[in-house]
Motif scaffolding. Structure first.
Motif, mmCIF file in Angstrom:
data_model
loop_
_atom_site.group_PDB
_atom_site.id
_atom_site.type_symbol
_atom_site.label_atom_id
_atom_site.label_comp_id
_atom_site.label_asym_id
_atom_site.label_seq_id
_atom_site.Cartn_x
_atom_site.Cartn_y
_atom_site.Cartn_z
ATOM 1 N N GLY A 15 50.025 19.995 -39.752
ATOM 2 C CA GLY A 15 50.800 18.848 -39.312
ATOM 3 C C GLY A 15 50.940 18.723 -37.810
ATOM 4 N N ARG A 16 50.122 19.457 -37.073
ATOM 5 C CA ARG A 16 50.229 19.456 -35.612
ATOM 6 C C ARG A 16 49.550 18.246 -34.984
ATOM 7 N NH1 ARG A 16 47.007 21.455 -31.460
ATOM 8 N NH2 ARG A 16 45.447 22.040 -33.012
ATOM 9 N N ARG A 17 48.404 17.853 -35.531
ATOM 10 C CA ARG A 17 47.607 16.786 -34.953
ATOM 11 C C ARG A 17 47.205 15.758 -36.010
ATOM 12 N NH1 ARG A 17 48.838 18.230 -30.458
ATOM 13 N NH2 ARG A 17 47.463 18.768 -28.706
ATOM 14 N N LEU A 18 47.044 14.525 -35.531
ATOM 15 C CA LEU A 18 46.465 13.439 -36.314
ATOM 16 C C LEU A 18 45.364 12.833 -35.460
ATOM 17 C CD1 LEU A 18 48.313 10.676 -38.318
ATOM 18 C CD2 LEU A 18 46.573 10.040 -36.636
ATOM 19 N N TYR A 19 44.235 12.490 -36.100
ATOM 20 C CA TYR A 19 43.105 11.900 -35.378
ATOM 21 C C TYR A 19 42.730 10.573 -36.029
ATOM 22 C CZ TYR A 19 42.564 16.575 -33.376
ATOM 23 O OH TYR A 19 42.793 17.772 -32.729
ATOM 24 N N THR A 20 42.483 9.558 -35.208
ATOM 25 C CA THR A 20 42.032 8.266 -35.723
ATOM 26 C C THR A 20 40.646 7.945 -35.183
ATOM 27 O OG1 THR A 20 42.961 6.953 -33.887
ATOM 28 C CG2 THR A 20 44.397 7.378 -35.791
ATOM 29 N N SER A 21 39.835 7.286 -36.010
ATOM 30 C CA SER A 21 38.583 6.709 -35.519
ATOM 31 C C SER A 21 38.861 5.251 -35.188
ATOM 32 C CB SER A 21 37.481 6.825 -36.573
ATOM 33 O OG SER A 21 37.864 6.192 -37.783
ATOM 34 N N ASN A 22 38.426 4.835 -34.007
ATOM 35 C CA ASN A 22 38.717 3.493 -33.503
ATOM 36 C C ASN A 22 37.407 2.719 -33.410
ATOM 37 O OD1 ASN A 22 41.448 4.532 -32.978
ATOM 38 N ND2 ASN A 22 40.500 5.577 -31.251
ATOM 39 N N ILE A 23 37.209 1.791 -34.335
ATOM 40 C CA ILE A 23 35.884 1.215 -34.566
ATOM 41 C C ILE A 23 35.258 0.594 -33.321
ATOM 42 C CG2 ILE A 23 34.594 -0.554 -35.811
ATOM 43 C CD1 ILE A 23 36.164 -0.041 -38.224
ATOM 44 N N SER A 24 35.805 -0.504 -32.848
ATOM 45 C CA SER A 24 35.145 -1.242 -31.766
ATOM 46 C C SER A 24 35.174 -0.488 -30.441
ATOM 47 C CB SER A 24 35.794 -2.616 -31.591
ATOM 48 O OG SER A 24 37.159 -2.486 -31.238
ATOM 49 N N ALA A 25 36.134 0.412 -30.285
ATOM 50 C CA ALA A 25 36.202 1.203 -29.052
ATOM 51 C C ALA A 25 35.199 2.347 -29.067
ATOM 52 C CB ALA A 25 37.611 1.749 -28.858
ATOM 53 N N GLY A 26 34.777 2.760 -30.270
ATOM 54 C CA GLY A 26 33.851 3.883 -30.377
ATOM 55 C C GLY A 26 34.469 5.194 -29.929
ATOM 56 N N THR A 27 35.756 5.354 -30.212
ATOM 57 C CA THR A 27 36.487 6.531 -29.750
ATOM 58 C C THR A 27 37.252 7.188 -30.893
ATOM 59 O OG1 THR A 27 38.426 5.191 -29.203
ATOM 60 C CG2 THR A 27 36.815 5.559 -27.441
ATOM 61 N N VAL A 28 37.768 8.372 -30.609
ATOM 62 C CA VAL A 28 38.699 9.069 -31.493
ATOM 63 C C VAL A 28 39.963 9.352 -30.685
ATOM 64 C CG1 VAL A 28 39.163 11.232 -32.721
ATOM 65 C CG2 VAL A 28 36.943 10.093 -32.989
ATOM 66 N N THR A 29 41.116 9.024 -31.266
ATOM 67 C CA THR A 29 42.390 9.321 -30.614
ATOM 68 C C THR A 29 43.012 10.555 -31.253
ATOM 69 O OG1 THR A 29 42.824 6.994 -30.092
ATOM 70 C CG2 THR A 29 44.711 8.476 -30.093
ATOM 71 N N ALA A 30 43.413 11.515 -30.423
ATOM 72 C CA ALA A 30 44.140 12.694 -30.885
ATOM 73 C C ALA A 30 45.627 12.462 -30.638
ATOM 74 C CB ALA A 30 43.671 13.939 -30.141
#
Length: 251
Positions: A173-188
């Motif tokens: 439960g320390r981290r959540l990661y998202t894939s961001n389609i049009s940005a081509g990035t991952v947010t931590a």
């Protein structure tokens, strides 16, 4: 280069729909336990399919809101949570969903609809180790946090990127990661602080996302080239590429 060996398994699940016969009426499953069933989001049909994988048949179908792209089950197996995305596809015009439908799996019906408070095109929903439900909110560039007991939004965590589509959560439960389609990035995201700590460039387009069983690596496929991005969860930075035989969609 990364020295660990990665085994990549791509699985396609399709619901098997068989008509009931006189010898096997559909309602024989009405008293079946919720556990051990497969939940299938039938996007264009606007339904949730409930499948008995051992019998190899769909045992129920529940009508939900327009375009249910994803589904997740509560940890106790009692409820299914279905984000209602709207009539559009990613980045295209259409209606903008703002709710998450709650389906009682045993009763085979919608028992609640959680209002997210604004049109956000909710997409991916996952429960965290803290028992809260995390839902990507594409139009809000955020992840909404829902208390399943009160069925209310208790927080909205910014991703600082457009079209945050899919998410994964570490088992601690320390981290959540998202894939961001049009940005081509991952947010931590630091879940305790409920704020982004890193935006990781990957490619022109990033769709799906997954995490290793030991929480050490996050993966997302480059949508423009046959390669898989590997992200180090200790540094929250890009680590390396894994070559693929063809361009991948999911991980």
């Amino acid at each position: 280069m990364l020295r660990s060996n990665f085994v990549l398994i791509f699985i396609v699940l399709a619901s098997l729909v068989l008509p009931a016969t006189a010898a096997e009426p559909a309602d024989i499953y009405s008293t079946a336990p919720a556990r051990g069933l497969l939940l299938v989001a039938n996007k264009w049909e606007h339904t949730l399919g409930i499948v008995d994988p051992e019998a190899g048949r769909q045992v129920a179908k529940v009508t939900v809101g327009v375009n249910d792209h994803e589904v997740t089950a509560s940890p106790d197996g009692r409820y299914a949570y279905v984000p209602v995305y709207g009539s559009s596809v990613v980045g295209q015009p259409g209606s903008d969903g703002r709710t998450v439908d709650v389906v009682d799996i045993k009763a085979r019906r919608v028992v609640a609809s959680i209002d997210l408070g604004r049109p956000v095109r909710p997409h991916c929903a996952l429960f965290g180790p803290d028992g809260l439900l995390y839902v990507t909110a594409e139009l809000a560039n955020s992840v909404d946090v829902i208390d399943p007991d009160t069925r209310k939004v208790v927080a909205s965590i910014p991703t600082d990127q457009p079209e945050s589509h899919m998410l994964v959560i570490t088992r601690d439960g320390r981290r959540l990661y998202t894939s961001n389609i049009s940005a081509g990035t991952v947010t931590a995201i630091n879940l305790k602080a409920r704020k982004p700590v890193s935006v990781i460039p990957v490619s022109k387009t990033a769709q799906r996302i997954s995490i290793s069983v030991d929480d050490r690596w996050v993966f997302t496929a480059d949508q423009t080239k046959p390669q898989l991005a590997v992200i180090d969860t200790e540094s929250d930075q890009f680590k390396t590429w894994v070559p693929l035989p063809a361009t991948a969609f999911g991980t």
